[in-house]
Design a protein around this motif. Structure first.
Motif, mmCIF file in Angstrom:
data_model
loop_
_atom_site.group_PDB
_atom_site.id
_atom_site.type_symbol
_atom_site.label_atom_id
_atom_site.label_comp_id
_atom_site.label_asym_id
_atom_site.label_seq_id
_atom_site.Cartn_x
_atom_site.Cartn_y
_atom_site.Cartn_z
ATOM 1 N N GLU A 40 45.190 -2.781 46.094
ATOM 2 C CA GLU A 40 46.366 -3.645 46.182
ATOM 3 C C GLU A 40 46.682 -4.191 44.794
ATOM 4 O OE1 GLU A 40 45.574 -6.591 49.168
ATOM 5 O OE2 GLU A 40 45.402 -5.065 50.738
ATOM 6 N N PRO A 41 47.764 -3.712 44.169
ATOM 7 C CA PRO A 41 48.134 -4.245 42.855
ATOM 8 C C PRO A 41 48.485 -5.722 42.974
ATOM 9 C CG PRO A 41 49.301 -2.206 43.340
ATOM 10 C CD PRO A 41 48.643 -2.627 44.608
ATOM 11 N N THR A 42 48.115 -6.493 41.928
ATOM 12 C CA THR A 42 48.369 -7.937 41.987
ATOM 13 C C THR A 42 49.841 -8.251 41.720
ATOM 14 O OG1 THR A 42 47.603 -7.989 39.721
ATOM 15 C CG2 THR A 42 46.038 -8.696 41.399
ATOM 16 N N GLN A 43 50.576 -7.268 41.215
ATOM 17 C CA GLN A 43 52.038 -7.436 41.068
ATOM 18 C C GLN A 43 52.708 -6.268 41.773
ATOM 19 O OE1 GLN A 43 53.226 -7.708 36.930
ATOM 20 N NE2 GLN A 43 51.398 -8.902 36.528
ATOM 21 N N GLY A 44 53.910 -6.523 42.300
ATOM 22 C CA GLY A 44 54.625 -5.475 43.031
ATOM 23 C C GLY A 44 54.905 -4.272 42.132
ATOM 24 N N LEU A 45 54.876 -3.104 42.715
ATOM 25 C CA LEU A 45 55.187 -1.889 41.956
ATOM 26 C C LEU A 45 56.631 -1.491 42.204
ATOM 27 C CD1 LEU A 45 52.020 0.259 42.686
ATOM 28 C CD2 LEU A 45 52.642 -0.783 40.508
ATOM 29 N N GLU A 46 57.196 -0.794 41.212
ATOM 30 C CA GLU A 46 58.545 -0.283 41.430
ATOM 31 C C GLU A 46 58.500 0.860 42.445
ATOM 32 O OE1 GLU A 46 59.532 2.722 37.983
ATOM 33 O OE2 GLU A 46 58.617 0.915 37.182
ATOM 34 N N GLU A 47 59.672 1.352 42.802
ATOM 35 C CA GLU A 47 59.749 2.421 43.796
ATOM 36 C C GLU A 47 58.914 3.624 43.360
ATOM 37 O OE1 GLU A 47 63.097 4.982 46.017
ATOM 38 O OE2 GLU A 47 63.733 3.110 45.096
ATOM 39 N N ILE A 48 58.283 4.254 44.317
ATOM 40 C CA ILE A 48 57.380 5.368 43.992
ATOM 41 C C ILE A 48 57.910 6.660 44.587
ATOM 42 C CG2 ILE A 48 55.091 6.288 44.592
ATOM 43 C CD1 ILE A 48 54.153 3.294 44.224
ATOM 44 N N ASN A 49 57.951 7.711 43.753
ATOM 45 C CA ASN A 49 58.313 9.040 44.258
ATOM 46 C C ASN A 49 57.031 9.802 44.565
ATOM 47 O OD1 ASN A 49 61.148 8.863 43.753
ATOM 48 N ND2 ASN A 49 60.703 9.155 41.587
ATOM 49 N N PRO A 50 56.988 10.506 45.694
ATOM 50 C CA PRO A 50 55.807 11.320 45.964
ATOM 51 C C PRO A 50 55.582 12.287 44.806
ATOM 52 C CG PRO A 50 57.358 11.391 47.807
ATOM 53 C CD PRO A 50 58.037 10.644 46.711
ATOM 54 N N ASN A 115 57.397 12.114 37.079
ATOM 55 C CA ASN A 115 58.662 12.210 37.816
ATOM 56 C C ASN A 115 58.500 12.253 39.339
ATOM 57 O OD1 ASN A 115 57.553 14.769 37.815
ATOM 58 N ND2 ASN A 115 59.376 15.825 37.073
ATOM 59 N N GLY A 116 57.648 13.112 39.848
ATOM 60 C CA GLY A 116 57.521 13.260 41.300
ATOM 61 C C GLY A 116 58.342 14.423 41.818
ATOM 62 N N PHE A 117 58.121 14.758 43.088
ATOM 63 C CA PHE A 117 58.796 15.905 43.714
ATOM 64 C C PHE A 117 60.239 15.544 44.076
ATOM 65 C CE2 PHE A 117 54.301 16.751 44.828
ATOM 66 C CZ PHE A 117 54.186 18.059 44.402
ATOM 67 N N PRO A 118 61.178 16.464 43.892
ATOM 68 C CA PRO A 118 62.559 16.165 44.288
ATOM 69 C C PRO A 118 62.735 16.311 45.809
ATOM 70 C CG PRO A 118 62.430 18.365 43.349
ATOM 71 C CD PRO A 118 61.035 17.813 43.332
ATOM 72 N N LEU A 119 62.775 15.182 46.492
ATOM 73 C CA LEU A 119 62.884 15.193 47.954
ATOM 74 C C LEU A 119 64.223 15.753 48.413
ATOM 75 C CD1 LEU A 119 61.453 11.638 48.729
ATOM 76 C CD2 LEU A 119 60.371 13.819 49.242
ATOM 77 N N GLU A 120 65.283 15.405 47.661
ATOM 78 C CA GLU A 120 66.638 15.747 48.091
ATOM 79 C C GLU A 120 66.857 17.260 48.158
ATOM 80 O OE1 GLU A 120 65.728 14.456 45.223
ATOM 81 O OE2 GLU A 120 66.533 15.801 43.697
ATOM 82 N N LYS A 121 66.113 18.023 47.346
ATOM 83 C CA LYS A 121 66.303 19.491 47.326
ATOM 84 C C LYS A 121 65.839 20.131 48.631
ATOM 85 C CE LYS A 121 66.814 19.914 42.616
ATOM 86 N NZ LYS A 121 68.064 20.286 42.022
ATOM 87 N N GLY A 122 64.892 19.464 49.318
ATOM 88 C CA GLY A 122 64.323 20.084 50.516
ATOM 89 C C GLY A 122 64.947 19.596 51.807
ATOM 90 N N GLU A 123 65.841 18.630 51.704
ATOM 91 C CA GLU A 123 66.365 17.999 52.917
ATOM 92 C C GLU A 123 67.022 19.018 53.858
ATOM 93 O OE1 GLU A 123 67.743 14.083 51.920
ATOM 94 O OE2 GLU A 123 68.946 14.097 53.753
ATOM 95 N N GLY A 124 66.573 19.023 55.117
ATOM 96 C CA GLY A 124 67.168 19.894 56.142
ATOM 97 C C GLY A 124 66.720 21.343 56.031
ATOM 98 N N LYS A 125 65.782 21.644 55.129
ATOM 99 C CA LYS A 125 65.391 23.044 54.921
ATOM 100 C C LYS A 125 64.015 23.333 55.522
ATOM 101 C CE LYS A 125 68.099 23.631 50.802
ATOM 102 N NZ LYS A 125 68.076 23.467 49.360
ATOM 103 N N ARG A 126 63.636 24.622 55.471
ATOM 104 C CA ARG A 126 62.273 25.000 55.856
ATOM 105 C C ARG A 126 61.411 24.865 54.600
ATOM 106 N NH1 ARG A 126 63.091 30.983 57.682
ATOM 107 N NH2 ARG A 126 64.183 30.813 55.708
ATOM 108 N N ALA A 127 60.555 23.880 54.604
ATOM 109 C CA ALA A 127 59.761 23.618 53.398
ATOM 110 C C ALA A 127 58.325 24.058 53.608
ATOM 111 C CB ALA A 127 59.794 22.132 53.065
ATOM 112 N N LEU A 128 57.825 24.792 52.630
ATOM 113 C CA LEU A 128 56.415 25.178 52.616
ATOM 114 C C LEU A 128 55.727 24.255 51.619
ATOM 115 C CD1 LEU A 128 54.702 27.337 53.961
ATOM 116 C CD2 LEU A 128 55.401 28.938 52.176
ATOM 117 N N ILE A 129 54.766 23.482 52.120
ATOM 118 C CA ILE A 129 54.068 22.496 51.277
ATOM 119 C C ILE A 129 52.645 23.017 51.099
ATOM 120 C CG2 ILE A 129 53.279 20.098 51.188
ATOM 121 C CD1 ILE A 129 55.716 19.443 53.024
#
Ligand SMILES: Cc1cc2nc3c(=O)[nH]c(=O)nc-3n(C[C@H](O)[C@H](O)[C@H](O)COP(=O)(O)OP(=O)(O)OC[C@H]3O[C@@H](n4cnc5c(N)ncnc54)[C@H](O)[C@@H]3O)c2cc1C
Ligand code: FES
Length: 277
Positions: A40-50, A115-129
């Motif tokens: 638990e960070p003692t200060q809030g973290l900014e938004e996190i991308n997977p 940077n993290g993974f681009p979530l928007e590119k996979g939206e509504g698609k068949r994603a292989l993770i």
């Protein structure tokens, strides 16, 4: 990095981050040498991308550099982070000895980084993770957040460590397992499994050892499938200063004018066709 051949800093992805202390609340061995840690960070973290990571600083003065560890999961209000790590060397040995609530449980961390993974590119698609070994942790937050038809393929070396994070991922999609020694699931690696089970995809997200990522890149290239791969390579500063983590790229970097990108700040996630691995 946008995955389109140009390198852009994401909103909020600043170079100078502040170190914060985080209190370790859980740190337990879930497979031989693999630890599951919540802090638990003692200060809030900014938004996190997977796919983003944090730098973890250690007490040992000989270990000056932060150890990069992927964010495996984050809770809803970003007040707690999960890391799943392998005890590899001195730094992760030290981390594995931190006991919750023992007064030594506070760890300085820097992040979120990369940077993290681009979530928007996979939206509504068949994603292989696809995850291999200790590349599996960032796929938990990715699978949780990706609004797609999710097929998850996990590769482990042997039955000893096989299955860590499998149950967590089963909440988010169909999980297929391969082990090199055949002790669980398909005998072979993740690509053997994908070919054997003829898994289809419109987009691929992957994290794992370099030979696996090379095979993913080749497979995606042959089939014309966009693939986003996270390069968890050796790092030093973790914040774009030392150039200790460069990877050759197809495109010229807009700031340096060379065919290089820094994995720590331009990545660790790249569109597979953009990097020479
Ligand atoms: C972006 C990123 C995310 C990562 N996420 C995770 C994670 O979620 N979980 C996890 O367990 N590990 C992860 N790693 C790897 C982790 O950073 C290293 O295992 C760790 O820094 C080793 O530190 P140490 O002091 O314990 O070992 P060291 O004494 O520094 O090294 C011990 C051994 O591990 C090897 N090693 C060190 N770093 C790496 C690396 N990046 N890749 C392969 N081998 C390495 C060294 O060559 C050496 O043989 C990640 C690395 C990166 C770059
Ligand atoms: S680790 Fe220093 S620039 Fe990437």
């Amino acid at each position: 990095m946008t995955g389109t051949g140009t390198y852009k800093r994401r909103k909020g992805d600043v170079m100078m981050k502040k170190r914060v202390l985080a209190e370790v609340t859980i740190n337990k061995e879930i497979a031989p040498g693999i630890f599951d840690l919540w802090m638990e960070p003692t200060q809030g973290l900014e938004e996190i991308n997977p796919g983003q990571f944090i730098g973890v600083y250690l007490r040992n003065e000989n270990l000056l550099l932060p150890r990069p560890l992927s964010i495996c999961e984050v809770n809803a209000d970003r007040s707690a982070l999960r890391l799943v790590y392998r005890r590899a060397g001195e730094g992760t040995h030290e981390l594995s000895r931190r006991k919750p609530k023992d007064g030594l449980g506070y760890v300085p961390i820097l992040g979120p980084l990369g940077n993290g993974f681009p979530l928007e590119k996979g939206e509504g698609k068949r994603a292989l993770i696809i995850g291999g070994g200790i590349g599996i942790p960032p796929l938990v937050e990715l699978s949780k957040r990706l609004k797609a038809d999710r097929q998850i393929v996990l590769g482990y070396q042997n039955g000893q460590t096989a299955g860590f994070l499998q149950k967590d991922l089963e909440q988010f999609g169909d999980v297929h397992v391969a082990t090199e020694d055949g002790s669980i699931g398909v005998c072979g690696n993740v690509m053997d499994l994908i070919r054997k089970e003829n898994l289809q995809a419109d987009i691929i997200y992957a994290c794992g050892p370099m030979p696996m990522l090379k095979a993913v890149k080749e497979f995606a290239g042959e089939r014309g499938i966009p693939a986003y791969i996270s390069l968890e390579e050796h790092m030093a500063c973790g914040v774009g200063v030392c150039l200790g983590c460069v990877v050759k790229t197809r495109e010229v970097h807009p700031h340096t004018n060379v065919h290089n990108a820094r994995i720590c700040t331009d990545g660790p996630v790249f569109e597979a066709g953009e990097v020479e691995i």
